[in-house]
Design a protein around this motif. Structure first.
Motif, PDB file in Angstrom:
ATOM      1  N   VAL A  17       0.838  -1.205   0.000  1.00 44.30           N
ATOM      2  CA  VAL A  17       0.000   0.000   0.000  1.00 44.30           C
ATOM      3  C   VAL A  17       0.872   1.254   0.000  1.00 44.30           C
ATOM      4  CG1 VAL A  17      -1.675   1.318   1.364  1.00 44.30           C
ATOM      5  CG2 VAL A  17      -2.029  -1.124   0.981  1.00 44.30           C
ATOM      6  N   ALA A  18       1.971   1.232   0.718  1.00 49.95           N
ATOM      7  CA  ALA A  18       2.873   2.386   0.745  1.00 49.95           C
ATOM      8  C   ALA A  18       3.407   2.712  -0.650  1.00 49.95           C
ATOM      9  CB  ALA A  18       4.037   2.131   1.704  1.00 49.95           C
ATOM     10  N   VAL A  19       3.574   1.681  -1.479  1.00 50.03           N
ATOM     11  CA  VAL A  19       4.098   1.881  -2.828  1.00 50.03           C
ATOM     12  C   VAL A  19       3.012   2.294  -3.807  1.00 50.03           C
ATOM     13  CG1 VAL A  19       5.146   0.681  -4.798  1.00 50.03           C
ATOM     14  CG2 VAL A  19       6.049   0.314  -2.511  1.00 50.03           C
ATOM     15  N   VAL A  20       1.877   1.588  -3.804  1.00 55.69           N
ATOM     16  CA  VAL A  20       0.877   1.801  -4.856  1.00 55.69           C
ATOM     17  C   VAL A  20      -0.288   2.700  -4.461  1.00 55.69           C
ATOM     18  CG1 VAL A  20       1.422  -0.332  -6.078  1.00 55.69           C
ATOM     19  CG2 VAL A  20      -0.369  -0.341  -4.349  1.00 55.69           C
ATOM     20  N   ALA A  21      -0.538   2.880  -3.171  1.00 51.64           N
ATOM     21  CA  ALA A  21      -1.667   3.715  -2.734  1.00 51.64           C
ATOM     22  C   ALA A  21      -1.367   4.338  -1.377  1.00 51.64           C
ATOM     23  CB  ALA A  21      -2.943   2.880  -2.676  1.00 51.64           C
ATOM     24  N   PRO A  22      -0.352   5.200  -1.295  1.00 58.14           N
ATOM     25  CA  PRO A  22       0.064   5.731   0.001  1.00 58.14           C
ATOM     26  C   PRO A  22      -1.038   6.468   0.764  1.00 58.14           C
ATOM     27  CG  PRO A  22       1.301   6.757  -1.808  1.00 58.14           C
ATOM     28  CD  PRO A  22       0.454   5.695  -2.397  1.00 58.14           C
ATOM     29  N   ALA A  23      -2.032   6.983   0.067  1.00 62.77           N
ATOM     30  CA  ALA A  23      -3.130   7.665   0.760  1.00 62.77           C
ATOM     31  C   ALA A  23      -3.925   6.698   1.636  1.00 62.77           C
ATOM     32  CB  ALA A  23      -4.050   8.335  -0.255  1.00 62.77           C
ATOM     33  N   GLU A  24      -3.832   5.406   1.359  1.00 61.16           N
ATOM     34  CA  GLU A  24      -4.566   4.406   2.131  1.00 61.16           C
ATOM     35  C   GLU A  24      -3.819   3.935   3.378  1.00 61.16           C
ATOM     36  OE1 GLU A  24      -6.265   1.139  -0.080  1.00 61.16           O
ATOM     37  OE2 GLU A  24      -6.527   2.425  -1.844  1.00 61.16           O
ATOM     38  N   LEU A  25      -2.634   4.468   3.618  1.00 60.98           N
ATOM     39  CA  LEU A  25      -1.887   4.053   4.808  1.00 60.98           C
ATOM     40  C   LEU A  25      -2.651   4.349   6.094  1.00 60.98           C
ATOM     41  CD1 LEU A  25       1.795   4.896   3.867  1.00 60.98           C
ATOM     42  CD2 LEU A  25       0.776   2.631   4.228  1.00 60.98           C
ATOM     43  N   VAL A  26      -3.487   5.375   6.067  1.00 58.87           N
ATOM     44  CA  VAL A  26      -4.321   5.694   7.244  1.00 58.87           C
ATOM     45  C   VAL A  26      -5.245   4.513   7.539  1.00 58.87           C
ATOM     46  CG1 VAL A  26      -6.173   7.195   8.058  1.00 58.87           C
ATOM     47  CG2 VAL A  26      -4.202   8.170   6.896  1.00 58.87           C
ATOM     48  N   LEU A  27      -5.822   3.925   6.505  1.00 56.21           N
ATOM     49  CA  LEU A  27      -6.686   2.757   6.657  1.00 56.21           C
ATOM     50  C   LEU A  27      -5.894   1.563   7.197  1.00 56.21           C
ATOM     51  CD1 LEU A  27      -9.314   1.158   6.271  1.00 56.21           C
ATOM     52  CD2 LEU A  27      -8.685   0.893   3.857  1.00 56.21           C
ATOM     53  N   VAL A  28      -4.725   1.322   6.627  1.00 57.04           N
ATOM     54  CA  VAL A  28      -3.881   0.208   7.070  1.00 57.04           C
ATOM     55  C   VAL A  28      -3.493   0.399   8.536  1.00 57.04           C
ATOM     56  CG1 VAL A  28      -1.687  -1.003   6.727  1.00 57.04           C
ATOM     57  CG2 VAL A  28      -3.019  -0.248   4.754  1.00 57.04           C
ATOM     58  N   ASP A  29      -3.105   1.606   8.892  1.00 57.55           N
ATOM     59  CA  ASP A  29      -2.722   1.875  10.276  1.00 57.55           C
ATOM     60  C   ASP A  29      -3.904   1.707  11.227  1.00 57.55           C
ATOM     61  OD1 ASP A  29      -0.132   2.329   9.441  1.00 57.55           O
ATOM     62  OD2 ASP A  29      -0.329   4.508   9.432  1.00 57.55           O
ATOM     63  N   ALA A 137      -4.699  -2.473 -11.166  1.00 59.48           N
ATOM     64  CA  ALA A 137      -4.699  -3.872 -10.744  1.00 59.48           C
ATOM     65  C   ALA A 137      -3.354  -4.519 -11.035  1.00 59.48           C
ATOM     66  CB  ALA A 137      -5.822  -4.625 -11.444  1.00 59.48           C
ATOM     67  N   GLU A 138      -2.802  -4.255 -12.210  1.00 60.79           N
ATOM     68  CA  GLU A 138      -1.509  -4.831 -12.564  1.00 60.79           C
ATOM     69  C   GLU A 138      -0.392  -4.274 -11.682  1.00 60.79           C
ATOM     70  OE1 GLU A 138      -1.106  -4.329 -16.794  1.00 60.79           O
ATOM     71  OE2 GLU A 138      -2.453  -6.016 -17.194  1.00 60.79           O
ATOM     72  N   ALA A 139      -0.462  -2.987 -11.372  1.00 58.69           N
ATOM     73  CA  ALA A 139       0.546  -2.389 -10.488  1.00 58.69           C
ATOM     74  C   ALA A 139       0.479  -3.012  -9.096  1.00 58.69           C
ATOM     75  CB  ALA A 139       0.353  -0.875 -10.418  1.00 58.69           C
ATOM     76  N   VAL A 140      -0.731  -3.227  -8.598  1.00 55.29           N
ATOM     77  CA  VAL A 140      -0.908  -3.840  -7.281  1.00 55.29           C
ATOM     78  C   VAL A 140      -0.376  -5.268  -7.306  1.00 55.29           C
ATOM     79  CG1 VAL A 140      -2.605  -4.616  -5.577  1.00 55.29           C
ATOM     80  CG2 VAL A 140      -2.860  -2.373  -6.650  1.00 55.29           C
ATOM     81  N   ALA A 141      -0.775  -6.036  -8.325  1.00 53.27           N
ATOM     82  CA  ALA A 141      -0.334  -7.431  -8.422  1.00 53.27           C
ATOM     83  C   ALA A 141       1.189  -7.521  -8.516  1.00 53.27           C
ATOM     84  CB  ALA A 141      -0.985  -8.102  -9.633  1.00 53.27           C
ATOM     85  N   ASP A 142       1.784  -6.650  -9.321  1.00 53.48           N
ATOM     86  CA  ASP A 142       3.242  -6.643  -9.454  1.00 53.48           C
ATOM     87  C   ASP A 142       3.925  -6.291  -8.134  1.00 53.48           C
ATOM     88  OD1 ASP A 142       2.972  -7.333 -12.120  1.00 53.48           O
ATOM     89  OD2 ASP A 142       3.333  -5.299 -12.872  1.00 53.48           O
ATOM     90  N   ALA A 143       3.360  -5.335  -7.414  1.00 47.64           N
ATOM     91  CA  ALA A 143       3.943  -4.928  -6.129  1.00 47.64           C
ATOM     92  C   ALA A 143       3.840  -6.048  -5.096  1.00 47.64           C
ATOM     93  CB  ALA A 143       3.255  -3.656  -5.615  1.00 47.64           C
ATOM     94  N   VAL A 144       2.710  -6.746  -5.075  1.00 48.75           N
ATOM     95  CA  VAL A 144       2.543  -7.856  -4.136  1.00 48.75           C
ATOM     96  C   VAL A 144       3.559  -8.956  -4.440  1.00 48.75           C
ATOM     97  CG1 VAL A 144       0.997  -9.731  -3.411  1.00 48.75           C
ATOM     98  CG2 VAL A 144       0.114  -7.400  -3.622  1.00 48.75           C
ATOM     99  N   VAL A 145       3.641  -9.340  -5.710  1.00 46.96           N
ATOM    100  CA  VAL A 145       4.568 -10.417  -6.092  1.00 46.96           C
ATOM    101  C   VAL A 145       6.012  -9.998  -5.833  1.00 46.96           C
ATOM    102  CG1 VAL A 145       5.459 -11.757  -8.035  1.00 46.96           C
ATOM    103  CG2 VAL A 145       2.993 -11.516  -7.707  1.00 46.96           C
TER     104      VAL A 145
END
Length: 172
Positions: A17-29, A137-145
């Motif tokens: 999330v920090a890489v592909v959607a940093p605005a969502e770090l609040v949710l993760v935290d 979706a591809e960016a997320v999948a690539d980051a996870v892998v």
């Protein structure tokens, strides 16, 4: 990283999330305040509450965090089921409840190339189902892998054979 190259699901989620959607770090935290089972329940909408995170599921549908966390949770559970006999798993669960211990955090063991490909496919399917654009979706999948491959590679020994004489050579 935990024991033997394993990494917690929540750590991978945070890194991705920090890489592909940093605005969502609040949710993760915010979810980090809960155990893994509660976080998954809230992200998946199970558990009886209509707005588990303070806003409706419609707003959450296009977020990266639920895609990553839910897929990794399912993946860990799937691989664990194939590795542990059901009766042993059930006995451990009963003992944990009897002793009122919290569930251990979910950890992802080092994965094979085939397992990483399966995780990538699951992320792409989940992201598509939740309405993420194909590029996202591809960016997320690539980051996870990439994150999981890094973990798996970190668990592997660093010694390689020298092609000239077949003797081990290290990075030292």
């Amino acid at each position: 990283m935990d024991r033997a190259g394993q990494v917690r699901v929540r750590a991978v989620v945070r890194d991705v999330v920090a890489v592909v959607a940093p605005a969502e770090l609040v949710l993760v935290d915010g979810l980090a305040l809960f155990d893994d089972a509660t976080a998954v329940r809230r992200l998946s909408g199970r558990g009886g509450r209509r707005e588990p995170l303070g806003f409706g599921l419609g707003e959450m549908a296009a977020l990266v965090t639920p895609v990553v966390w839910l897929v990794l949770d399912q993946t860990v559970r799937k691989f664990a089921e194939s590795a542990v006999d059901g009766s042993l798993r059930g006995a451990r669960g009963l003992l944990r409840k009897a002793l009122r211990r919290a569930d251990e955090p979910l950890v992802i063991p080092p994965l094979t190339a085939g397992q990483l490909a399966e995780v990538r496919t699951r992320v792409l399917e989940s992201a598509s189902h939740r309405g993420l654009p194909v590029e996202c979706a591809e960016a997320v999948a690539d980051a996870v892998v990439a994150r999981l491959a890094f973990t798996s590679a970190g668990a592997a020994p660093e010694r390689r054979e020298d092609p000239a004489d077949g003797s081990p050579s290290g990075g030292s």
